[in-house]
Write a protein that holds these residues in place. Structure first.
Motif, short mmCIF file in Angstrom:
data_model
loop_
_atom_site.label_atom_id
_atom_site.label_comp_id
_atom_site.label_asym_id
_atom_site.label_seq_id
_atom_site.Cartn_x
_atom_site.Cartn_y
_atom_site.Cartn_z
N MET A 174 0.83 -1.21 0.00
CA MET A 174 0.00 0.00 0.00
C MET A 174 0.86 1.26 0.00
N ILE A 175 1.95 1.24 0.76
CA ILE A 175 2.86 2.39 0.78
C ILE A 175 3.43 2.64 -0.62
N ASP A 176 3.94 1.58 -1.25
CA ASP A 176 4.50 1.72 -2.59
C ASP A 176 3.43 2.16 -3.59
N GLY A 177 2.23 1.60 -3.47
CA GLY A 177 1.16 1.96 -4.40
C GLY A 177 0.74 3.41 -4.28
N LEU A 178 0.61 3.90 -3.06
CA LEU A 178 0.24 5.30 -2.85
C LEU A 178 1.37 6.23 -3.28
N ASP A 179 2.62 5.80 -3.08
CA ASP A 179 3.75 6.59 -3.57
C ASP A 179 3.71 6.69 -5.10
N TYR A 180 3.27 5.61 -5.75
CA TYR A 180 3.14 5.64 -7.20
C TYR A 180 2.11 6.70 -7.62
N ASN A 276 -4.38 -3.55 -2.89
CA ASN A 276 -3.45 -4.64 -2.59
C ASN A 276 -3.68 -5.79 -3.58
N ASN A 277 -2.73 -6.70 -3.67
CA ASN A 277 -2.79 -7.67 -4.76
C ASN A 277 -4.01 -8.58 -4.78
N PRO A 278 -4.65 -8.95 -3.65
CA PRO A 278 -5.80 -9.86 -3.76
C PRO A 278 -7.10 -9.19 -4.20
N VAL A 279 -7.12 -7.87 -4.46
CA VAL A 279 -8.39 -7.20 -4.74
C VAL A 279 -8.94 -7.51 -6.13
N GLN A 301 1.79 -5.12 -6.30
CA GLN A 301 2.04 -6.49 -5.87
C GLN A 301 3.48 -6.89 -6.20
N SER A 302 4.02 -7.79 -5.37
CA SER A 302 5.40 -8.23 -5.61
C SER A 302 5.46 -9.45 -6.50
N ALA A 303 4.30 -10.05 -6.82
CA ALA A 303 4.24 -11.14 -7.79
C ALA A 303 3.98 -10.56 -9.17
N VAL A 304 4.67 -11.09 -10.17
CA VAL A 304 4.62 -10.51 -11.51
C VAL A 304 3.23 -10.70 -12.13
N ASN A 330 -4.22 -15.67 -14.57
CA ASN A 330 -4.14 -14.85 -13.37
C ASN A 330 -2.70 -14.80 -12.89
N TYR A 331 -2.33 -13.73 -12.20
CA TYR A 331 -0.95 -13.62 -11.70
C TYR A 331 -0.60 -14.77 -10.76
N THR A 332 -1.60 -15.40 -10.15
CA THR A 332 -1.32 -16.46 -9.19
C THR A 332 -0.75 -17.72 -9.84
#
Length: 427
Positions: A174-180, A276-279, A301-304, A330-332
């Motif tokens: 969330m921190i990285d996403g908001l910084d983006y 976050n990534n699961p949304v 997310q840290s998964a590609v 899906n990224y998963t």
């Protein structure tokens, strides 16, 4: 005809036998790439639960019937692709890999019933899905000293040495996403951020991140707490509009993200959304919220992302399309494969030390300072207890024309606020 998520999960894992109480068990035989030639063959290695002379069994406790079933079903495909590849090369430590899978439906009480059944049969857990499930099982995991790969990124779980978080935690995402958003002019000092979050470990951890970010930039966070079963978020978004928020942060289920996006558009709020990534789940693009999500929801997310151009992601995407033509990309898929790659490195290191006991496996894991998965997940350092293994994220945006539904906007990056942030159990 497109398979249902549960039917696809059965095809991925093999023959699935569902228990009357709603759980399920599956055994599949597949495994990780063989160790270097200098690695022992395994005949003189100490062993523990889940290890026989010719098999290493890993466990999966996941959600094949609840709110995260689409994400989990694709992840089982990733597990199986990894297993098939590595078993074709001879396995690890002279043994093939088998996987036993059970479905808890994202219900902690169901997982509590299933854990005593599956735990004695496995060397460790390839996947344990869900922050509330992991929170409910932490004491059992610790008691049995079973190394467990979490399909959850809550840094609140890092107080437990045997729960391993593979990637960047929700607070840091969330921190990285908001910084983006800030870097791209979609937020500025003094703005209000509306954050909708699921009550519990998952949502609360994402909220920690938005609050930290806001404090660094003179912003405030307006909270909207929901339960995992809530589906209509109109009242929360209406309140956010009255508060004058400038961005919408989401740490929710995919269904809730769809409701938030729909109301963001329908109520004329129209603020940027970061999740976050699961949304996000690809199936949302087949539903009524597709237009409200397309090009408007950004995910950290840290998964590609499934559609990334990095070579390993492209290789997996091609394999998945061939093996699962009816599956939803899906990224998963990549994340599930990456979990296997990490376990392969753990098993190879433990085999080299001639110790495949649970203590030996855990020692091997915590001795890994830079785990590389060909950028399927950010590089990981598991040697510092309580500290997130990574602080980097990919940034992607929902895009209906992209396989997997997420178009990568930015390669792995760690923002300065993520560097200074101290996670709850970081020493």
């Amino acid at each position: 005809m497109r398979r249902t998520p549960k039917a696809l999960a059965a095809a991925v894992a093999g023959a699935v036998v569902l228990a009357a109480c709603g759980g399920g068990s599956t055994d599949t035989g597949s495994a990780a790439a063989p160790p270097p030639s200098a690695t022992p063959t395994g005949a003189d290695v100490k062993t523990g639960p889940g290890i026989t002379a010719d098999t290493i069994t890993l466990g999966v406790l996941t959600d094949l019937s609840g709110p995260f079933k689409e994400l989990s079903t694709a992840m089982q495909a990733g597990h199986k692709i990894w297993m098939d590849e590595i078993n074709a090369k001879g396995g690890v430590c002279g043994r093939k890999i088998a996987i036993q899978t059970m479905d808890h439906g994202y219900k902690a009480d169901q997982a509590k019933i299933e854990f005593p059944d599956i735990e004695p049969k496995v060397a460790g857990f390839l996947e344990l899905l869900g922050s509330p499930v992991i929170a409910a099982l932490k004491a059992d995991i610790n008691d049995k000293q079973v190394t467990t790969m979490a399909y959850s990124w809550s840094s609140q779980l890092l107080d437990q040495p045997y729960v391993t978080i593979v990637g960047t935690t929700y607070d840091l995402e969330m921190i990285d996403g908001l910084d983006y958003l800030l870097d791209n002019g979609k937020l500025k000092k003094g703005d209000k951020i509306g954050h909708i979050y699921v009550d519990g470990e998952y949502g609360g951890n994402g909220l920690l991140g938005s609050k930290y970010f806001a404090a660094q930039h003179g912003m405030t966070v307006v909270e909207g707490k929901v339960t995992a079963t809530d589906t209509d978020l109109r009242s929360i978004v209406t309140n956010f509009k009255g508060e004058g928020i400038k961005a919408l942060a989401l740490t929710t289920t995919p269904t809730q993200a769809a409701s938030a996006a729909s109301n963001n558009a329908a109520l004329g709020l129209n603020v940027p959304m970061i999740g976050n990534n699961p949304v996000f789940a690809t199936a949302l693009l087949d539903g009524p919220a597709a237009a409200a999500l397309d090009g408007k929801l950004t995910v950290a997310q840290s998964a590609v992302p499934f559609s990334s151009t990095i070579p390993k992601a492209q290789e997996l995407a091609a394999t998945y399309a061939k093996q699962y033509p009816d599956g939803k990309p899906n990224y998963t898929v990549g994340f599930g494969y990456a979990l296997g790659e990490i376990w392969a490195q753990v098993l190879e290191k433990a085999c080299a030390a001639k110790d495949l006991t649970r203590a030996g496996l855990h020692a091997a894991l915590t001795g890994l300072t830079k785990v590389n998965t060909d950028n399927l997940v950010a590089d990981l350092d598991f040697s510092k207890p309580g500290r997130p293994a990574s602080r980097q994220v990919y940034i992607a945006v929902v895009d209906k024309t992209t396989p997997g539904g997420l178009k990568q906007l930015q390669d792995l990056k760690e923002y300065s606020d993520a560097v200074t942030y101290k996670a709850p159990y970081q020493s």
